[in-house]
Design an enzyme around this catalytic site. Structure first.
Site, PDB file in Angstrom:
ATOM      1  CB  CYS A   1      10.806  -0.511   1.434  1.00 39.55           C
ATOM      2  SG  CYS A   1      11.191   0.189  -0.178  1.00 39.55           S
TER       3      CYS A   1
ATOM      4  CE  LYS B   1      -3.240  -9.433  -3.037  1.00 36.82           C
ATOM      5  NZ  LYS B   1      -3.518  -8.125  -2.414  1.00 36.82           N
ATOM      6  N   PRO B   2      -3.368  -5.377  -6.279  1.00 35.37           N
ATOM      7  CG  PRO B   2      -4.733  -3.547  -6.824  1.00 35.37           C
ATOM      8  CD  PRO B   2      -4.515  -5.008  -7.106  1.00 35.37           C
TER       9      PRO B   2
ATOM     10  CD1 TRP C   1      -0.354  -1.456   3.185  1.00 33.14           C
ATOM     11  CD2 TRP C   1       0.357   0.654   3.397  1.00 33.14           C
ATOM     12  NE1 TRP C   1       0.313  -1.358   4.391  1.00 33.14           N
ATOM     13  CE2 TRP C   1       0.754  -0.074   4.546  1.00 33.14           C
ATOM     14  CE3 TRP C   1       0.701   2.009   3.316  1.00 33.14           C
ATOM     15  CZ2 TRP C   1       1.469   0.508   5.601  1.00 33.14           C
ATOM     16  CZ3 TRP C   1       1.410   2.585   4.360  1.00 33.14           C
ATOM     17  CH2 TRP C   1       1.795   1.840   5.489  1.00 33.14           C
ATOM     18  CG  ASN C   2       5.114   1.407   0.668  1.00 29.10           C
ATOM     19  OD1 ASN C   2       4.789   0.494  -0.083  1.00 29.10           O
ATOM     20  ND2 ASN C   2       6.363   1.739   0.879  1.00 29.10           N
TER      21      ASN C   2
ATOM     22  CD  GLU D   1      13.060  -5.488  -4.722  1.00 29.41           C
ATOM     23  OE1 GLU D   1      13.588  -5.156  -3.638  1.00 29.41           O
ATOM     24  OE2 GLU D   1      13.703  -5.610  -5.770  1.00 29.41           O
TER      25      GLU D   1
END
Ligand code: NAD
Length: 496
Positions: A288, A179-180, A155-156, A252
């Protein structure tokens, strides 16, 4: 100045084989700055629908893999132009569903388009077949598409971390099921559909949901590659789900990125101080690669902390994401806000000093949304959870260190190794950087300020497997296929 937000509710539907699929049930996405406002609705995709999307992608792959790289680039460039034309609408939607300020949402589109363009510019040479004529005959190496890619994004940075997968996957001749995240599904879906409008049916499919649909995507036998960005804990489930059919994967994952300030760092350098504050708090700390723990040489520690607080109080303005004065919006969701708050309270209980940072521009809004006052945490132990866990929110610990061996050890004992930064005289900083276990180390800057999409990005250890960005970020969507034509067909040591 506060820009009037478009209040229109946006509804997205699963997009399978070029068609929108009417869903039986939907979920509402609220605005984190004003949770009573519904920004839009997204569907609850069933596992069966997810399987249908995978089958559609597998069907489309049969013809799409035969398309030329030139054709794919032309289509992708048209998609880029369409995204650019729709940028304002996308940015407003992203800001409303995510909580990031408008400038930051524009920044996300900027990085997304920069990468997509880079991928278009590089695709022809990166994917070109190699023909090697040598003493032993001839070898052809081709970069073949892998097949159906399950792309799962967090989501970021929902748009950037979806397009980072869509563009190279398609340019390399794969098809995709995206798929978000349910915490920010709307703007990513809109961008994916814009791209899909330039490609044949089934080449891009979009489904919604959380772990249940995620498991379907990562275990289905027709999926041959997983491109996942998200938490390390989730990745462990994905590895297990994919193990039955041994899928290619790029992971990631989380990071606990350190910023290290050497004795030679000038604490009076206000631009550098601003850069480190941004490196800690951009996107409310939910990146991240944000600098999540700061180590400062003891000889400059006190002066550093004083100047840091001044710089943070200047730059951090917590407010309405649509107010141009705002630099920091709310946390994206309640679960994350409670988690970060819990880490800060835990540090306090252990004896740490917690210093609030920045100014709250609108107290009423602050209380109604998922806001959290940014904080600086001092006097904590090197092994406190606030230091060793990934906080992913608006708080940062600053700790002193005495010598380089100690700080290298503290850096490298983390289970993570995504990015890091070293600040001070350039040659000293580069020399220390060489000792750090991290996918990227930035000198005198950090986080997205030091990101260069032309070079590979990814993590050591539990921060991930593989690389995105750079030529490697395109090649990672290919299988190397070697066609060997030896001139010595019979080996001399094998008896007749
Ligand atoms: P998350 O792992 O909770 O979710 C990521 C995605 O995985 C979501 O779409 C989610 O619905 C899906 N998912 C959840 N369970 C699943 C399962 N069992 N199988 C398949 N998919 C599943 O992560 P998040 O909270 O959305 O994002 C924050 C995390 O992402 C942080 O740890 C952050 O560091 C990391 N992140 C890493 C990078 C990077 O490039 N290394 C970039 C951004 C974020």
């Amino acid at each position: 100045m506060t820009i009037q937000a478009n209040q229109e509710k946006v509804t997205v539907e699963a997009f399978i084989n070029g068609q929108h699929i009417k869903s039986l049930s939907q979920l509402a996405k609220e605005n984190p700055a004003n949770p009573s406002e519904i920004v839009g609705y997204f569907p609850v995709t069933t596992k069966e629908q997810a399987a249908t999307a995978i089958e559609a992608a597998a069907g489309a792959f049969k013809t799409w893999k035969q398309s030329s790289v030139e054709e794919r680039i032309i289509r992708m460039r048209k998609a880029i132009e369409k995204i650019r034309a729709a940028e304002n609408d996308i940015v407003h939607l992203l800001s409303r569903e995510h909580g990031k300020p408008l400038y930051d949402a524009h920044g996300e589109i900027f990085v997304s388009l920069m990468w997509m363009e880079f991928a278009c510019n590089e695709a022809t040479s990166v994917l070109a077949e190699e023909i090697h004529e040598h003493d032993h005959g001839k070898t052809i190496v081709s970069y073949d598409p892998i097949g159906v890619v399950a792309a799962i994004s967090p989501w970021n940075y929902p748009i950037a971390l979806s397009t980072i997968k869509i563009a190279p996957a398609l340019l390399a001749g794969n098809t995709i099921v995206l798929k978000p995240s349910p915490y920010a599904p709307l703007a990513a879906a809109k961008v994916a559909e814009i791209i899909a409008s330039e490609f044949p049916a089934g080449v891009i499919n979009v489904v919604y949901g959380d772990a249940d649909v995620g498991v379907e995507l990562t275990s289905h036998p027709l999926v041959t590659k997983i491109a996942f960005t998200g938490g390390t804990a989730t990745a462990k489930h994905i590895i297990k789900a994919a193990s039955e059919t041994i899928k290619d994967m790029t992971l990631e994952l989380g990071g606990n990125d350190a910023a290290i300030f050497l004795e030679s760092f000038d604490v009076h350098d206000e631009r550098a101080m601003r850069r480190i504050v941004i490196s800690n708090f951009l996107t409310t700390g939910q990146i991240c690669m944000i600098a999540k723990r700061v180590y400062v040489h003891r000889s400059i520690y006190d002066a550093f902390v004083e100047k840091y607080i001044e710089a943070a109080n200047r730059w951090i303005r917590i407010g309405d994401p649509f107010d141009s004065n705002t630099t920091i919006g709310p946390v994206n969701n309640l679960k994350q806000r409670d988690y970060v708050q819990g880490l800060v309270e835990d540090a306090q209980k252990r004896g740490a000093k917690v210093i609030p940072l920045g100014q709250i521009l609108d107290q009423k809004l602050f209380e109604q949304g998922y806001y959290l006052q940014p904080t600086l945490v001092l006097d904590c132990d090197v092994h406190d959870p606030i230091v060793v866990e990934e906080q992913f929110g608006p708080t940062v610990p600053i700790l002193p260190f005495d010598d380089e061996d100690q700080v290298v050890r503290l850096h490298n004992e983390s289970i993570y190794g995504l990015t890091s930064s070293v600040w001070g005289k350039e040659e000293d900083a580069i020399s220390l950087a060489r000792q750090l276990e991290a996918g990227t180390t930035m000198i005198n800057t950090a986080a997205v300020q030091g990101l260069d999409v032309r070079f590979p990005f990814g993590g050591f250890k539990q921060s991930g497997i593989g690389r995105e960005y750079g030529a490697e970020g395109i090649r990672t969507y290919t299988e190397k296929h070697v066609i060997n034509v030896p001139n010595m067909l019979d080996l001399p040591y094998i008896p007749e």
